[in-house]
Design an enzyme around this catalytic site. Structure first.
Site, short mmCIF file in Angstrom:
data_model
loop_
_atom_site.label_atom_id
_atom_site.label_comp_id
_atom_site.label_asym_id
_atom_site.label_seq_id
_atom_site.Cartn_x
_atom_site.Cartn_y
_atom_site.Cartn_z
CE1 TYR A 1 89.69 90.14 90.53
CE2 TYR A 1 89.23 88.83 88.64
CZ TYR A 1 89.72 88.84 89.92
OH TYR A 1 90.08 87.62 90.55
CG ASP B 1 82.32 93.04 85.81
OD1 ASP B 1 81.20 92.69 86.79
OD2 ASP B 1 83.50 92.27 85.91
#
Length: 418
Positions: A116, A188
């Site tokens: 991200y 994640d």
């Protein structure tokens, strides 16, 4: 209130999404009460002193703990298979608190090259200010991880499937390398949720979620969660999370608890819709390439049944043409919404190079494979035929609208729904 979770370890995940962490309310309320309070009162100064000293259990101040937030922490930790959880105000709050609790000046971190955009900015910009060095590597080949490890490597950060183009990383292979250096592995797991991937079973020490996404599922909360051992979570809660103040509000926790109850049925619909959208895109002559773990030629197939137990509902695809072509397509959409989140009931779409991954330098984007025509779509819960029709008309428009001066009414009529 007494806990009703003595048998939680024996429950199936779909049951834990509804009952995990639940306490029996003294008044018999079926839905967990919302403890919307900043502070908690003490019966005596001795009781307050004992709680601050850690000699007596009980709540003090909502930044340090709250019953509603705690129920959410327990539920998600049970889903992930960990002993404890910590809730944060945002997904980035979870990333920052989880990493910085274990790092200090002079330490080294190995990070997947496709993550991200704000996580990339944290590692590449802010960590350098505090003397923490970072290497970004393509972890699809575990040999790259081994080559990047140093004697001072303390953490390895993975996002799999990777944002935005769904690269997959063999967590177990990376964890085996990290273990030789006594480095913590943090994963994640936002894209998969605990229903489709449980990184602890592959050797991860910590798992984080942007709870904004699938765990909540309704686009009305910004939040994060960390899961790990009781010792690691206690350290995170009592240092970085507490002192940086990135804790979750009770109201947000209450909303996520409500959202979790439908996680299992939502993920089933999300994944089914996404598979149909991916098949459509694969067959479209104007789509150069589709990235989706459910496709037979995707490397994720090697991890199905072991690491991964589903495909998820995020798809990336590259259009033929240039960035302007991709932008014309996005701007023409009528049902699908241009927005940078994922996991909502609505189908959301965005242009990573100019949006979520704009913190990357052009060189870093190229290394991570984020092209100017790459589009990311989070497939929602709408009738899939409507999603497909909207994509069809928008892609068609992008290639028929070569003349910007051509009147819009000559370039195709808007779709009608319902």
């Amino acid at each position: 209130m007494r806990n009703n979770n003595n048998h939680a370890s024996q429950w199936q995940p779909a049951t834990v999404t509804i009952h995990g962490g639940k306490r029996r309310d003294e008044h018999g309320a079926l839905v967990a009460p919302l403890y919307q309070t900043a502070t908690f009162s003490f019966e005596t100064t001795a009781q307050g002193s004992a709680r601050f000293a850690g000699e007596q259990e009980g709540y003090i101040y909502s930044r340090l703990g709250n019953p509603t937030v705690n129920e959410l922490e327990v539920r998600v930790a049970q889903l992930e298979g960990y002993a404890a959880g910590a809730a944060s105000a945002t997904g980035m709050g979870a990333v920052s608190a989880a990493m910085l609790a274990f790092l200090e000046q002079g330490d080294h971190v190995v990070v997947a090259d496709a993550i991200y955009g704000c996580s990339f900015a944290l590692f590449s910009h802010l960590f350098a200010k505090f003397g923490i060095s970072v290497d970004f590597v393509d972890m699809t080949d575990a040999n790259n991880v081994a080559a990047a490890m140093r004697s001072n490597t303390k953490m390895v950060f993975i996002e799999t499937p990777a944002n935005p183009h769904l690269k997959v990383i063999d967590i177990a292979a990376v964890a085996a390398i990290a273990e030789r250096y006594q480095a913590r592995v943090i994963v994640d797991n936002t894209f998969m949720t605990p229903l489709l991937q449980r990184p602890r079973e592959q050797g991860a020490h910590l798992v984080i979620h942007s709870a904004t996404k699938y765990l909540n599922g309704h686009g009305d909360v910004v939040a994060g969660l960390i899961c790990g051992s009781a010792e690691d979570i206690e350290l995170i809660k009592m240092t970085t999370l507490k002192d940086m103040g990135a804790t979750m509000s009770p109201h947000d926790a209450w909303l996520i608890l409500r959202g979790l109850k439908t996680l299992d049925v939502r993920m089933e619909r999300h994944c089914r819709n996404a598979m149909q959208v991916a098949d459509y895109l694969v067959g479209h002559k104007k789509v150069r390439r589709v990235y989706f773990p459910g496709l037979p030629d995707h490397p994720a197939q090697q991890l199905m049944g072991t690491q991964m137990h589903g495909y998820g509902a995020v798809i990336a695809f590259e259009l033929q043409g240039d960035q302007a072509t991709a932008q014309r397509m996005l701007d023409r959409l009528q049902l699908i919404t241009i927005a940078v989140s994922l996991g909502d009931a609505e189908t959301l779409i965005q242009h990573p190079a100019s949006m979520t991954h704009s913190p990357y330098t052009p060189e870093a984007r190229a290394k991570a494979g984020i092209s100017d025509t790459l589009v990311r779509i989070s497939v929602g819960l709408e009738a899939v035929d409507d999603i497909l029709r909207d994509l069809e008309q928008a892609i068609g428009f992008a290639y028929s609208a070569s003349d910007p001066a051509k009147p819009a009414e000559q370039q195709g009529e808007p779709l009608a729904y319902g």
